[in-house]
Design an enzyme around this catalytic site. Structure first.
Site, PDB file in Angstrom:
ATOM      1  N   GLU A 247      10.918  -4.848   3.681  1.00 43.87           N
ATOM      2  CA  GLU A 247      10.909  -6.281   3.380  1.00 43.87           C
ATOM      3  C   GLU A 247      10.423  -6.531   1.947  1.00 43.87           C
ATOM      4  OE1 GLU A 247       9.784  -4.928   6.128  1.00 43.87           O
ATOM      5  OE2 GLU A 247      10.154  -6.198   7.877  1.00 43.87           O
TER       6      GLU A 247
ATOM      7  N   LYS B  62      11.132  -0.480  13.359  1.00 39.60           N
ATOM      8  CA  LYS B  62      11.623  -0.249  11.992  1.00 39.60           C
ATOM      9  C   LYS B  62      12.730   0.804  12.007  1.00 39.60           C
ATOM     10  CE  LYS B  62       7.153  -0.830   9.675  1.00 39.60           C
ATOM     11  NZ  LYS B  62       6.155  -0.138   8.859  1.00 39.60           N
TER      12      LYS B  62
ATOM     13  N   HIS C 127      -4.069 -31.205  20.501  1.00 38.49           N
ATOM     14  CA  HIS C 127      -2.916 -32.018  20.869  1.00 38.49           C
ATOM     15  C   HIS C 127      -1.694 -31.157  21.153  1.00 38.49           C
ATOM     16  CE1 HIS C 127      -4.961 -35.801  19.954  1.00 38.49           C
ATOM     17  NE2 HIS C 127      -5.610 -35.051  19.072  1.00 38.49           N
TER      18      HIS C 127
ATOM     19  N   GLU D 284      -3.323  -5.569  15.789  1.00 47.73           N
ATOM     20  CA  GLU D 284      -2.830  -4.301  15.249  1.00 47.73           C
ATOM     21  C   GLU D 284      -3.913  -3.227  15.327  1.00 47.73           C
ATOM     22  OE1 GLU D 284      -1.364  -3.625  11.031  1.00 47.73           O
ATOM     23  OE2 GLU D 284       0.557  -3.989  11.991  1.00 47.73           O
TER      24      GLU D 284
ATOM     25  N   GLY E 134      -4.225  -1.744   5.635  1.00 46.24           N
ATOM     26  CA  GLY E 134      -3.639  -2.959   5.064  1.00 46.24           C
ATOM     27  C   GLY E 134      -4.335  -4.220   5.547  1.00 46.24           C
ATOM     28  N   ARG E 135      -4.595  -4.291   6.858  1.00 41.38           N
ATOM     29  CA  ARG E 135      -5.201  -5.516   7.414  1.00 41.38           C
ATOM     30  C   ARG E 135      -6.665  -5.654   7.043  1.00 41.38           C
ATOM     31  NH1 ARG E 135      -3.551  -1.810  10.936  1.00 41.38           N
ATOM     32  NH2 ARG E 135      -4.991  -0.816  12.378  1.00 41.38           N
TER      33      ARG E 135
ATOM     34  N   LYS F 113       0.836  -1.204   0.000  1.00 41.71           N
ATOM     35  CA  LYS F 113       0.000   0.000   0.000  1.00 41.71           C
ATOM     36  C   LYS F 113       0.869   1.251   0.000  1.00 41.71           C
ATOM     37  CE  LYS F 113      -3.010   2.397   3.217  1.00 41.71           C
ATOM     38  NZ  LYS F 113      -3.841   2.280   4.420  1.00 41.71           N
TER      39      LYS F 113
HETATM   40  O1  LIG Z   1       1.295  -2.713   2.346  1.00 41.91           O
HETATM   41  P1  LIG Z   1       2.480  -2.083   2.969  1.00 41.91           P
HETATM   42  O2  LIG Z   1       2.444  -0.586   2.903  1.00 41.91           O
HETATM   43  O3  LIG Z   1       3.755  -2.636   2.385  1.00 41.91           O
HETATM   44  O4  LIG Z   1       2.468  -2.435   4.510  1.00 41.91           O
HETATM   45  C1  LIG Z   1       2.624  -3.724   5.002  1.00 41.91           C
HETATM   46  C2  LIG Z   1       2.426  -3.779   6.513  1.00 41.91           C
HETATM   47  O5  LIG Z   1       3.481  -3.143   7.157  1.00 41.91           O
HETATM   48  C3  LIG Z   1       3.292  -2.207   8.201  1.00 41.91           C
HETATM   49  O6  LIG Z   1       4.418  -2.200   9.001  1.00 41.91           O
HETATM   50  C4  LIG Z   1       2.063  -2.364   9.043  1.00 41.91           C
HETATM   51  O7  LIG Z   1       2.345  -2.868  10.318  1.00 41.91           O
HETATM   52  C5  LIG Z   1       1.002  -3.202   8.439  1.00 41.91           C
HETATM   53  O8  LIG Z   1      -0.243  -2.683   8.829  1.00 41.91           O
HETATM   54  C6  LIG Z   1       1.075  -3.259   6.945  1.00 41.91           C
HETATM   55  O9  LIG Z   1       0.049  -4.096   6.470  1.00 41.91           O
END
Ligand SMILES: O=P(O)(O)OC[C@H]1O[C@H](O)[C@H](O)[C@@H](O)[C@@H]1O
Length: 526
Positions: A218, A502, A387, A356, A269-270, A212
């Protein structure tokens, strides 16, 4: 007009905390228990029902919860949200993920465009692209069809779409809807990307870069990792990659991609599984019609969430019971336990969705709150969890409320009768047994074998995991979490708590460290 108040300032919350506690062992034993199972149930979309017979509630507690819902203006707040109020106060944004699957209220214009039309336009662009990939109109440079889709993303750009893909993979294979295998790369651990690439025929793979923000370390690292592999195979990365991002992100205008599809800042995002984020990979894997059915299921559940009658609104009810358990009964965690292999990654998605969103210590105005907010969420599919960690759930010192999900039918349909029952029957027998075992317990003179019971659970019961039911299930949890955020008066739609780590990691990589960080950097050979 809605007013936003802290939970502990509400008169109805005080009343709720004074209602006599329910003795679950007594409530769930004998005929009384049978009546509760029949009566404490509310229909959901997708063929589901939400059964709360084994929760620590009775008619008095429920009446107090209804009052709390009214005083907290839960229905009005949801209405304000879907009509475009700035609910995400921290980031000063609207919250519009419901609009990806339907129009619950007024048309909402933001950034000069009608938002529902914008989301539908992106769905149509994705559908067109996916159909062309499937028909062979869009191919690799050699004119051969793409056979695999690999999504690169993390957090909300990974967990939801991955969980949804896994949930529908076998259903699609069984029902002739399986178009392309999907794989996922998320972790910055080089072993993640390397292992996926080693098992992928990259010449016939299309990569979906999902971010987004377009700035997640990453994901950008894994993009380079994949581009490197494509180049080493003599392929042009720009002919193998598409992007899903927001129009304001650095990725949006790049020429590095075959195509770009958009979501926007009004979808967290979530909460993005029903936007282009889930749309691209799911439409490529199963076809746009299946993705549309998934959206239909979510839209139908959203409709139920808008019902002002709390006892007919599964999401509001689930949210209220959860807040009762957290803030009156004092339970610290909630386990999500789907009795379905298809939902193997659903708990992982819910961990992000819930923790989150509601793992906050300040209210929506930035003031500290004096009560617990979101619980720890964890889970595994049953019966595997039984289990593993159920010992603590049955006899540990903490009471952990449970959310079971069970289905009458399997997806593939292949089964075997062993000792007079099918595997599907064994699976379902276990979930029924667990609910009663947790609620009623069992006395034994040997303390070690004694089960005190009184451990509350609910169950969402459905026919089968299919696109519609999956959409409904996803919307159930999204909306439950939203209502809980309203009750706790927190902003469920930002995530400032992920930033500090981060920033420090960047400092480590730039070798700008001292103190403990410096010693850890040395220990880890950075
Ligand atoms: O979709 P992006 O901007 O790459 O974000 C990916 C993810 O990273 C962030 O650190 C947030 O903790 C998330 O809420 C998000 O979904």
């Amino acid at each position: 007009m809605v007013t936003w108040n802290n939970l502990d300032t509400l008169a109805s919350f005080k009343e709720l905390s004074e209602v006599e506690r329910v003795n679950l062992v007594e409530a769930m034993s004998g005929e009384n228990g049978a009546d509760r199972v029949k009566n404490y149930s509310v229909p959901m979309a997708g063929g589901f029902s939400y059964n709360y017979a084994a929760k620590q509630v009775d008619d008095k507690v429920l009446a107090a919860l209804v009052k709390l819902a009214e005083e907290a203006q839960l229905a009005e707040k949801f209405e304000a949200l879907y009509n475009g109020e700035v609910i995400n106060t921290g980031e000063k944004r609207l919250v519009l993920h419901h609009m990806t699957r339907g129009q619950l209220g007024d048309a909402v214009t933001a950034d000069g465009v009608d938002k529902r039309s914008f989301y539908v336009e992106q769905q149509e662009r994705i559908a067109d692209f996916a159909n062309k990939v499937h028909s062979g109109e869009i191919t690799n440079a050699a004119g051969e069809k793409f056979t695999t889709v690999v999504q690169i993303g993390i957090g909300g750009s990974d967990l939801g779409p991955r969980a949804m893909y896994l949930a529908l993979e076998n259903w699609a294979k069984k029902n002739g809807k399986f178009k392309m295998e999907a794989k996922f790369i998320s972790n910055v651990d080089p072993d993640d990307a390397a292992a996926v690439l080693n098992s992928t025929d990259v010449a016939h793979a299309i990569f979906v870069l999902v971010s987004k923000s377009g700035t997640t370390l990453e994901t950008l690292t894994n993009e380079s990792f994949v581009k490197d592999a494509l180049k080493k195979a003599g392929l042009d990365p720009s002919k193998h990659m598409i992007a899903v991002t927001s129009e304001t992100s650095p990725l949006a205008k790049s020429d590095d991609y075959l195509a770009a599809f958009f979501m926007d800042d009004y979808i967290g995002g979530r909460f993005s599984s029903t936007s282009a984020v889930g749309g691209a990979v799911l439409s490529l894997a199963f076809g746009p019609e299946v993705f549309a059915q998934f959206l239909e299921g979510a839209a139908a559940e959203d409709q139920l969430s808008a019902n002002k009658d709390v006892l007919k609104n599964p999401e509001m009810l689930d949210a209220l019971i959860g807040v009762y358990e957290r803030n009156v009964l004092g339970y610290p965690a909630t386990a999500v336990l789907p009795y379905s292999q298809a939902l193997s990654r659903f708990p992982a998605h819910l961990q992000q969705l819930d923790m989150e969103s509601n793992g906050k210590s300040v209210n929506r105005f930035g003031e500290p709150v004096d009560y617990p907010t979101g619980p720890v969420i964890f889970g595994e599919p049953g019966t595997n969890g039984q289990h593993s960690f159920y010992q603590l759930l049955h006899q540990g010192t903490d009471i952990v409320p449970l959310q079971f999900v069970g289905f009458k039918n399997s997806q593939i349909g292949t089964d075997v009768v062993i000792q007079d029952s099918t595997s599907q029957q064994k699976l379902c027998a276990n979930v029924a047994a667990q609910i009663v075992a947790f609620a009623c317990g069992k006395s034994d003179e040997n303390r070690n074998k004694n089960f005190e019971g009184g451990r509350p659970s609910s169950i969402i019961i459905g026919e089968q995991v299919n696109p519609q039911s999956l959409g409904a299930l996803l919307a159930h949890f999204e909306n439950k979490i939203m209502f809980q955020g309203f009750l706790w008066n927190v902003n469920s739609f930002d995530q400032e708590g992920v930033q500090l780590g981060k920033v420090l990691a960047k400092r480590v990589l730039a070798h700008e460290t001292d103190g403990a960080l410096k010693v850890f950097s040395d220990l880890l050979n950075i």
